[in-house]
Design an enzyme around this catalytic site. Structure first.
Site, PDB file in Angstrom:
ATOM      1  N   SER A  50       0.816  -1.215   0.000  1.00  0.00           N
ATOM      2  CA  SER A  50       0.000   0.000   0.000  1.00  0.00           C
ATOM      3  C   SER A  50       0.850   1.265   0.000  1.00  0.00           C
ATOM      4  O   SER A  50       0.353   2.349  -0.318  1.00  0.00           O
ATOM      5  CB  SER A  50      -0.934   0.017   1.216  1.00  0.00           C
ATOM      6  OG  SER A  50      -1.864  -1.037   1.159  1.00  0.00           O
ATOM      7  N   GLY A 229      -4.244  -2.073  -0.832  1.00  0.00           N
ATOM      8  CA  GLY A 229      -3.445  -1.761  -2.008  1.00  0.00           C
ATOM      9  C   GLY A 229      -3.228  -0.265  -2.149  1.00  0.00           C
ATOM     10  O   GLY A 229      -3.841   0.538  -1.445  1.00  0.00           O
ATOM     11  N   CYS A 257      -9.262  -2.214   3.648  1.00  0.00           N
ATOM     12  CA  CYS A 257      -8.573  -1.015   3.185  1.00  0.00           C
ATOM     13  C   CYS A 257      -8.989  -0.639   1.749  1.00  0.00           C
ATOM     14  O   CYS A 257     -10.071  -0.122   1.542  1.00  0.00           O
ATOM     15  CB  CYS A 257      -7.065  -1.188   3.322  1.00  0.00           C
ATOM     16  SG  CYS A 257      -6.144   0.372   3.350  1.00  0.00           S
ATOM     17  N   PHE A 258      -8.145  -0.903   0.753  1.00  0.00           N
ATOM     18  CA  PHE A 258      -8.545  -0.640  -0.633  1.00  0.00           C
ATOM     19  C   PHE A 258      -9.811  -1.425  -0.957  1.00  0.00           C
ATOM     20  O   PHE A 258     -10.682  -0.954  -1.689  1.00  0.00           O
ATOM     21  CB  PHE A 258      -7.397  -1.045  -1.570  1.00  0.00           C
ATOM     22  CG  PHE A 258      -7.369  -0.291  -2.878  1.00  0.00           C
ATOM     23  CD1 PHE A 258      -7.022   1.034  -2.934  1.00  0.00           C
ATOM     24  CD2 PHE A 258      -7.692  -0.940  -4.070  1.00  0.00           C
ATOM     25  CE1 PHE A 258      -6.983   1.730  -4.147  1.00  0.00           C
ATOM     26  CE2 PHE A 258      -7.658  -0.260  -5.283  1.00  0.00           C
ATOM     27  CZ  PHE A 258      -7.309   1.070  -5.317  1.00  0.00           C
ATOM     28  N   ASN A 299      -3.404   2.351   7.171  1.00  0.00           N
ATOM     29  CA  ASN A 299      -2.545   2.923   6.143  1.00  0.00           C
ATOM     30  C   ASN A 299      -3.406   3.282   4.950  1.00  0.00           C
ATOM     31  O   ASN A 299      -3.591   2.474   4.040  1.00  0.00           O
ATOM     32  CB  ASN A 299      -1.453   1.925   5.728  1.00  0.00           C
ATOM     33  CG  ASN A 299      -0.708   2.392   4.492  1.00  0.00           C
ATOM     34  OD1 ASN A 299      -0.723   3.570   4.160  1.00  0.00           O
ATOM     35  ND2 ASN A 299      -0.071   1.473   3.792  1.00  0.00           N
ATOM     36  N   HIS A 351      -6.618  -2.336   9.133  1.00  0.00           N
ATOM     37  CA  HIS A 351      -5.939  -3.609   8.860  1.00  0.00           C
ATOM     38  C   HIS A 351      -6.098  -4.583  10.027  1.00  0.00           C
ATOM     39  O   HIS A 351      -5.282  -4.591  10.949  1.00  0.00           O
ATOM     40  CB  HIS A 351      -4.450  -3.360   8.607  1.00  0.00           C
ATOM     41  CG  HIS A 351      -4.170  -2.710   7.303  1.00  0.00           C
ATOM     42  ND1 HIS A 351      -3.781  -3.410   6.173  1.00  0.00           N
ATOM     43  CD2 HIS A 351      -4.234  -1.410   6.921  1.00  0.00           C
ATOM     44  CE1 HIS A 351      -3.623  -2.574   5.165  1.00  0.00           C
ATOM     45  NE2 HIS A 351      -3.892  -1.357   5.598  1.00  0.00           N
ATOM     46  N   GLU A 353      -5.456  -7.683   9.992  1.00  0.00           N
ATOM     47  CA  GLU A 353      -4.325  -8.626  10.040  1.00  0.00           C
ATOM     48  C   GLU A 353      -3.176  -8.038  10.858  1.00  0.00           C
ATOM     49  O   GLU A 353      -2.409  -8.757  11.457  1.00  0.00           O
ATOM     50  CB  GLU A 353      -3.856  -8.991   8.629  1.00  0.00           C
ATOM     51  CG  GLU A 353      -2.954  -7.995   7.951  1.00  0.00           C
ATOM     52  CD  GLU A 353      -3.658  -6.736   7.494  1.00  0.00           C
ATOM     53  OE1 GLU A 353      -2.978  -5.773   7.118  1.00  0.00           O
ATOM     54  OE2 GLU A 353      -4.920  -6.706   7.517  1.00  0.00           O
TER      55      GLU A 353
END
Length: 382
Positions: A50, A229, A257-258, A299, A351, A353
């Site tokens: 990312s 991403g 995220c993306f 992020n 995130h 993870e």
């Protein structure tokens, strides 16, 4: 010393510049200057796809003290365009360390700069916003380097998926008994994501972003996942089209995220660029379903523009904001439910993870399993 005595120059697109010392590879690099507030986990940050085309500023004052190991990479390489730190640690003290951060940056050709005031730089970016920048050990004239910075493309409008996605499918086998099969579309995936699914009995087919709906459905999967991403989600029309097909097919969906931004677009919402984004491992998010607050790893420089106060009707059901950032009310999650209130698809902007932590949000992988199980039961009863 982990850095050299070679002078280096950082120039921002508004003309502000900082002088420091070369760290990592010598040379020159261009990208979008962003700051990350994580106190730990620099190896995971640097290998997160990312961060493609971004010059990352570490707000933690000392970086490199745990060196670099061969286990914690989140992808096949370092993706950042450049790295900015205050104090490059002279000593690496972790027993897991194989080499120094400086050595790894040199090996992979990543240009960095240290021995500059990252606090002043971060305050500047918080006030003025993320912006184009350059680090150079070869051009030390700020005015000359600024002219070249201004020639670089902005992050808004950038489509970077093709630069980070896999070229061939990869299967991550389930650990123990296989209970589910998931297709994971790689838009810049982190390796911990399929790992956490595999630990839960999921066989994960990590697929290139160019995968067609026909190829995906031919795998007879229980659910579909879209990864994190880089780049501007407004440019990702192919991914939106694929996800629309997935929703039409009634397949359970989970995005990170993306993948949250693509989900938002598929649901009919817009996206926009944040002033300086959310980057770090200390961002507070509220799960609006449970009311609980979790500290999250984030992020992202873009966000979904969706209403916080009401549901939105879509062709597949009701869409709503499921998670919200407590710092600034940015949308941090979406969910889609049918007429009976069953969750059909969901996503989060952060995130779960979370390599290198925190792990407050790992429950979302269990929620994905619950959604797939409910879909399986509904199908059997139909």
């Amino acid at each position: 010393m982990e850095h050299s005595d070679t002078p280096a120059l950082l120039v921002l697109e508004d003309g502000r510049f900082f002088r420091g010392s070369s760290f990592g590879a010598a040379g020159e690099t261009f990208g979008e200057a962003v700051f990350s507030t994580g106190m730990t986990g620099y190896q995971e940050t640097l290998t997160d796809p990312s961060y493609r085309r971004q010059i990352v500023v570490a707000t933690a004052p000392q970086i490199g003290n745990t060196g670099w190991n061969d286990e914690d990479d989140e992808s096949r390489q370092i993706w950042v365009a450049g790295y900015v730190v205050r104090d490059a640690s002279r000593v690496r003290s972790s027993w897991r360390s194989n080499r120094s951060l400086d050595q790894e940056l040199r090996t992979q050709g990543i240009v960095g700069i240290c021995e500059l005031d990252t606090r002043a730089l971060t305050r500047h970016l918080r006030e003025r916003g993320s912006m184009r920048a350059a680090i150079s050990t070869t051009e030390l004239d700020p005015d000359a380097l600024l002219q070249r910075v201004l020639e670089q493309p902005p992050m808004a409008g950038a489509n970077l998926i093709a630069e980070v996605t896999l070229t061939e499918p990869v299967v991550v086998p389930a650990q123990g008994t296989r209970t589910h099969t998931v297709a994971a579309i790689d838009l810049g995936i982190k390796e911990m994501t399929p790992e956490l699914m595999a630990r839960r009995g999921i066989e994960v087919h990590v697929l290139p972003a160019t995968t067609s709906l026909e190829d995906l459905t031919a795998l007879d999967v229980d659910g579909v996942f879209f990864s994190n991403g880089p780049g501007d989600p407004a440019t990702a029309d192919d991914a939106v089209e694929l996800l629309t097909g997935v929703l039409d097919a009634g397949l359970p969906y989970f995005g990170i995220c993306f993948g949250n931004q693509i989900f938002g677009r598929a649901l009919g919402f817009g996206t926009y660029k944040l002033k300086y984004g959310h980057r770090g491992i200390n961002q507070p998010v509220q799960d609006r379903r449970t009311g609980k607050v979790e500290i999250t790893a984030q992020n992202h420089g873009f966000a979904v523009d969706a209403p916080l106060d009401h549901d939105t009707q879509t062709p597949w059901g009701a869409a709503r904001v499921s998670h919200v950032c407590l710092n600034d009310d940015v949308v941090e999650g979406l969910e889609l439910t049918d007429a009976d209130g069953r969750v059909l698809a969901f996503s989060v902007q952060y995130h779960p993870e979370a390599a290198a932590g925190p792990h407050d949000s790992a429950y979302l992988f269990d929620r994905f399993i619950e959604v797939m199980d409910a879909h399986r039961t509904t199908g059997e009863n139909a």
